[in-house]
Write a protein that holds these residues in place. Sequence first.
Motif, PDB file in Angstrom:
ATOM      1  N   ARG A 322       0.831  -1.211   0.000  1.00 47.09           N
ATOM      2  CA  ARG A 322       0.000   0.000   0.000  1.00 47.09           C
ATOM      3  C   ARG A 322       0.866   1.262   0.000  1.00 47.09           C
ATOM      4  O   ARG A 322       0.556   2.247  -0.677  1.00 47.09           O
ATOM      5  CB  ARG A 322      -0.938  -0.010   1.204  1.00 47.09           C
ATOM      6  CG  ARG A 322      -2.121  -0.949   1.036  1.00 47.09           C
ATOM      7  CD  ARG A 322      -2.902  -1.161   2.333  1.00 47.09           C
ATOM      8  NE  ARG A 322      -4.126  -1.896   2.082  1.00 47.09           N
ATOM      9  CZ  ARG A 322      -4.196  -3.205   1.875  1.00 47.09           C
ATOM     10  NH1 ARG A 322      -3.074  -3.925   1.884  1.00 47.09           N
ATOM     11  NH2 ARG A 322      -5.350  -3.792   1.651  1.00 47.09           N
ATOM     12  N   VAL A 323       1.946   1.211   0.756  1.00 43.45           N
ATOM     13  CA  VAL A 323       2.866   2.347   0.779  1.00 43.45           C
ATOM     14  C   VAL A 323       3.521   2.525  -0.584  1.00 43.45           C
ATOM     15  O   VAL A 323       3.634   3.642  -1.114  1.00 43.45           O
ATOM     16  CB  VAL A 323       3.939   2.155   1.880  1.00 43.45           C
ATOM     17  CG1 VAL A 323       4.985   3.265   1.806  1.00 43.45           C
ATOM     18  CG2 VAL A 323       3.295   2.109   3.257  1.00 43.45           C
ATOM     19  N   LEU A 324       3.947   1.407  -1.179  1.00 44.53           N
ATOM     20  CA  LEU A 324       4.566   1.459  -2.497  1.00 44.53           C
ATOM     21  C   LEU A 324       3.585   2.002  -3.535  1.00 44.53           C
ATOM     22  O   LEU A 324       3.956   2.841  -4.370  1.00 44.53           O
ATOM     23  CB  LEU A 324       5.039   0.065  -2.907  1.00 44.53           C
ATOM     24  CG  LEU A 324       5.655  -0.044  -4.314  1.00 44.53           C
ATOM     25  CD1 LEU A 324       6.947   0.750  -4.408  1.00 44.53           C
ATOM     26  CD2 LEU A 324       5.902  -1.511  -4.674  1.00 44.53           C
ATOM     27  N   LEU A 325       2.350   1.547  -3.487  1.00 41.15           N
ATOM     28  CA  LEU A 325       1.343   2.002  -4.438  1.00 41.15           C
ATOM     29  C   LEU A 325       1.137   3.505  -4.330  1.00 41.15           C
ATOM     30  O   LEU A 325       1.088   4.217  -5.343  1.00 41.15           O
ATOM     31  CB  LEU A 325       0.013   1.275  -4.205  1.00 41.15           C
ATOM     32  CG  LEU A 325      -1.166   1.756  -5.052  1.00 41.15           C
ATOM     33  CD1 LEU A 325      -0.887   1.562  -6.540  1.00 41.15           C
ATOM     34  CD2 LEU A 325      -2.452   1.042  -4.648  1.00 41.15           C
ATOM     35  N   LYS A 326       1.015   4.005  -3.113  1.00 37.36           N
ATOM     36  CA  LYS A 326       0.807   5.443  -2.920  1.00 37.36           C
ATOM     37  C   LYS A 326       1.986   6.234  -3.486  1.00 37.36           C
ATOM     38  O   LYS A 326       1.799   7.254  -4.181  1.00 37.36           O
ATOM     39  CB  LYS A 326       0.651   5.739  -1.433  1.00 37.36           C
ATOM     40  CG  LYS A 326       0.427   7.209  -1.079  1.00 37.36           C
ATOM     41  CD  LYS A 326      -0.908   7.689  -1.594  1.00 37.36           C
ATOM     42  CE  LYS A 326      -1.299   9.038  -0.991  1.00 37.36           C
ATOM     43  NZ  LYS A 326      -0.328  10.122  -1.244  1.00 37.36           N
ATOM     44  N   ALA A 327       3.194   5.762  -3.229  1.00 39.19           N
ATOM     45  CA  ALA A 327       4.381   6.460  -3.723  1.00 39.19           C
ATOM     46  C   ALA A 327       4.441   6.433  -5.244  1.00 39.19           C
ATOM     47  O   ALA A 327       4.734   7.449  -5.891  1.00 39.19           O
ATOM     48  CB  ALA A 327       5.637   5.832  -3.130  1.00 39.19           C
ATOM     49  N   LYS A 328       4.168   5.283  -5.837  1.00 37.25           N
ATOM     50  CA  LYS A 328       4.231   5.153  -7.287  1.00 37.25           C
ATOM     51  C   LYS A 328       3.122   5.960  -7.965  1.00 37.25           C
ATOM     52  O   LYS A 328       3.337   6.581  -9.009  1.00 37.25           O
ATOM     53  CB  LYS A 328       4.116   3.679  -7.681  1.00 37.25           C
ATOM     54  CG  LYS A 328       5.340   2.844  -7.305  1.00 37.25           C
ATOM     55  CD  LYS A 328       6.529   3.214  -8.173  1.00 37.25           C
ATOM     56  CE  LYS A 328       7.716   2.304  -7.942  1.00 37.25           C
ATOM     57  NZ  LYS A 328       8.840   2.613  -8.841  1.00 37.25           N
ATOM     58  N   ALA A 329       1.935   5.940  -7.381  1.00 37.34           N
ATOM     59  CA  ALA A 329       0.816   6.686  -7.953  1.00 37.34           C
ATOM     60  C   ALA A 329       1.082   8.186  -7.896  1.00 37.34           C
ATOM     61  O   ALA A 329       0.814   8.915  -8.858  1.00 37.34           O
ATOM     62  CB  ALA A 329      -0.477   6.341  -7.220  1.00 37.34           C
ATOM     63  N   ASP A 330       1.622   8.649  -6.772  1.00 42.38           N
ATOM     64  CA  ASP A 330       1.946  10.075  -6.649  1.00 42.38           C
ATOM     65  C   ASP A 330       3.005  10.482  -7.666  1.00 42.38           C
ATOM     66  O   ASP A 330       2.915  11.542  -8.299  1.00 42.38           O
ATOM     67  CB  ASP A 330       2.438  10.382  -5.231  1.00 42.38           C
ATOM     68  CG  ASP A 330       1.317  10.350  -4.202  1.00 42.38           C
ATOM     69  OD1 ASP A 330       0.141  10.322  -4.611  1.00 42.38           O
ATOM     70  OD2 ASP A 330       1.622  10.354  -2.996  1.00 42.38           O
ATOM     71  N   ALA A 331       4.010   9.629  -7.835  1.00 41.26           N
ATOM     72  CA  ALA A 331       5.089   9.947  -8.774  1.00 41.26           C
ATOM     73  C   ALA A 331       4.587   9.984 -10.218  1.00 41.26           C
ATOM     74  O   ALA A 331       5.048  10.794 -11.025  1.00 41.26           O
ATOM     75  CB  ALA A 331       6.216   8.927  -8.636  1.00 41.26           C
ATOM     76  N   ALA A 332       3.632   9.108 -10.532  1.00 38.89           N
ATOM     77  CA  ALA A 332       3.115   9.031 -11.898  1.00 38.89           C
ATOM     78  C   ALA A 332       1.953   9.988 -12.138  1.00 38.89           C
ATOM     79  O   ALA A 332       1.560  10.212 -13.287  1.00 38.89           O
ATOM     80  CB  ALA A 332       2.670   7.599 -12.208  1.00 38.89           C
ATOM     81  N   GLY A 333       1.391  10.548 -11.049  1.00 40.95           N
ATOM     82  CA  GLY A 333       0.234  11.412 -11.202  1.00 40.95           C
ATOM     83  C   GLY A 333      -0.994  10.662 -11.642  1.00 40.95           C
ATOM     84  O   GLY A 333      -1.764  11.116 -12.486  1.00 40.95           O
TER      85      GLY A 333
END
Length: 393
Positions: A322-333
């Motif tokens: 979940r932490v990884l997903l949030k970070a990746k989603a934020d980075a990709a917009g």
Amino acid sequence: MTQDIITITRTEDLARFCAAAKTAPYVTVDTEFLRERTYWSRLCLIQMAIPPASTAHDDGGDAVLVDPLAEGLSLEPLYDLFRHEATVKVFHAARQDLEIFYHDAGVFPVPLFDTQVAAMVCGFGEQVGYETLVRKIAKANLDKSSRFTDWSRRPLSDAQKSYALADVTHLRAIYEFLDAELKKNDRESWLVEEVGVLEDPETYINRPEEAWLKVRTRTNSPRFLAILRELARFREAYAQERDIPRSRVFKDDAMIEIASTKPATEADLGRSRLLLREARKGEIAAGILAAVRTGLDTKDLPQPRKEEPGRPGNAALSDLLRVLLKAKADAAGVAPKLIASSAELDAIATGERDLPALHGWRAEVFGNDALRLATGEIALSARGGAVRVVPAS
């Protein structure tokens, strides 16, 4: 102005507008429908608009209402436009609209652009509403006072017409902005992948034999599930054949009660706490009792349903994902929910690999690193308020 709104009631006028739309780069489309009293949605109004530079009528109308309830009107010109691949068909949250057209004519608009999906790809959040996009992109406000009116009544009021037309006129600016954003970020293929689900007939087919899978129950007894399966099969087929809502046959809570009590006679049905009075006799009662008997007699017992992914031993990995997903989603917009659901994250943690989050563009953005995290190849590090992926030591 309302008096300038064109309402098409004749096939030849619809054909004229659709012919003009075929020369335009795109056409925006929306519908108004009713479903409260039917199984299938009843189409009550179609709205369409093309770029203002295009002209659909001698009077220059570039946005129209189409009245599918008008006597003698054929929608074939519209369906012919849907098949015309040189013009992009633009919808917002297209699923229910497409279900109507697929059920009516077996046709999908191609190529299709869904602005709700595009907005999620472009970082506008999860399930972003049309009103929000109008405000943020078109810099306008919508009058939503006619949202819950009866669209089957005629004549339509001026307020209804204005409300309905706004759903496609503002959509032009929204489409042009989002299309440009996708091109700029090289994410057009992402949208195509998502829209593929909307253009798949399987998305809109409700098979009676599979209806039980959508009923929430805590009981996993194979015999209980066999009865539930037959009850759901009967209800779905009965509702489809008579075009009435499932709840008019019997509701889920009544179905679960019946699967538990296993009534054998109409007198038994009469003691149900949850069954509608009309369902305790006649065709529905007979169908219920037959379904119960079939469920009791069958040797083809459903397998107990799998418990939700995320067993205790994998809870920590689920949290890391979940932490990884949030970070990746934020980075990709990109909206996180578009990449992976909570259930998918739990499934990855328990070893499942045939998941949408691990294929296509999602794998590039998140899935590949999710697998590496699950196998211990990488770890997560927090620095300066940001989460980073680092090699596992």
